[in-house]
Every structure is written in C-alpha cells, then in structure tokens.
Design a protein around this motif. Structure first.
Motif, PDB file in Angstrom:
ATOM      1  N   ARG A   8       0.814  -1.212   0.000  1.00  0.00           N
ATOM      2  CA  ARG A   8       0.000   0.000   0.000  1.00  0.00           C
ATOM      3  C   ARG A   8       0.849   1.265   0.000  1.00  0.00           C
ATOM      4  O   ARG A   8       1.871   1.356   0.658  1.00  0.00           O
ATOM      5  N   LYS A  12      -3.999   9.096   3.068  1.00  0.00           N
ATOM      6  CA  LYS A  12      -5.167   8.632   3.805  1.00  0.00           C
ATOM      7  C   LYS A  12      -6.422   8.827   2.954  1.00  0.00           C
ATOM      8  O   LYS A  12      -6.601   9.875   2.329  1.00  0.00           O
ATOM      9  N   PRO A  15      -6.073   5.290  -1.417  1.00  0.00           N
ATOM     10  CA  PRO A  15      -5.120   4.180  -1.515  1.00  0.00           C
ATOM     11  C   PRO A  15      -4.549   4.015  -2.921  1.00  0.00           C
ATOM     12  O   PRO A  15      -5.203   4.318  -3.921  1.00  0.00           O
ATOM     13  N   TYR A  17      -1.822   0.965  -4.681  1.00  0.00           N
ATOM     14  CA  TYR A  17      -1.101  -0.263  -4.370  1.00  0.00           C
ATOM     15  C   TYR A  17      -0.085  -0.591  -5.456  1.00  0.00           C
ATOM     16  O   TYR A  17      -0.404  -0.525  -6.642  1.00  0.00           O
TER      17      TYR A  17
END
Length: 84
Positions: A8, A12, A15, A17
C-alpha cells in the motif's frame, strides 16, 4: 516463500497499491525484490487503474512464487477485459 502481493501507498483515504514480489516474512510495505505493476482502486475517467508486467509475472510464477488471492483476482479480471 516468495509471494506476489500488494504493497500500500498513497495518502489517507486515497489508496494506491504496488504489485510487488517479496519474501513472505517481510512486512506488507517493507522490502521487496521487484515491482511488477500497480493497482489504483480510486482511478476515475481515462486514468489507468491496473497495470502489470505480464512477462515478469510469468517468470516469477515459473520459479515458484505464489500470488495472493487479491492479486490473482485482479490478474483474472484484467485477463477477461483483455479477451473482450
């Protein structure tokens, strides 16, 4: 054991990845061997939400790396989209 899983990043509530090859004993966002691609679940419009280097994925699977269930699902979905 070597695994292919998500790591990740991002801010905040935003996200992002990276799809990485790592030893299963390393932390989720810790040291990794190779970055294969990315997944952006909040991508909108014309922005790309998923990309993976298929040749490197095949290589790592060939030498025994196991995909996490989430990465396997994403790869399968991308394969279906490519076939259509």
């Amino acid at each position: 054991m070597v695994v292919i899983r998500l790591s990740r990043g991002g801010a905040k509530k935003r996200p992002f990845y990276n799809i990485v090859v790592t030893d299963s004993r390393n932390r989720r966002d810790g040291r990794f061997i190779e970055r294969l691609g990315f997944y952006n679940p909040v991508a909108s419009g014309a922005s790309e939400s998923f990309r993976i280097a298929q040749d490197r994925l095949t290589h790592w699977e060939g030498v025994g790396a196991q995909m996490s269930p989430t990465v396997a699902r994403l790869v399968a979905q991308a394969g279906k989209k490519a076939a259509v």
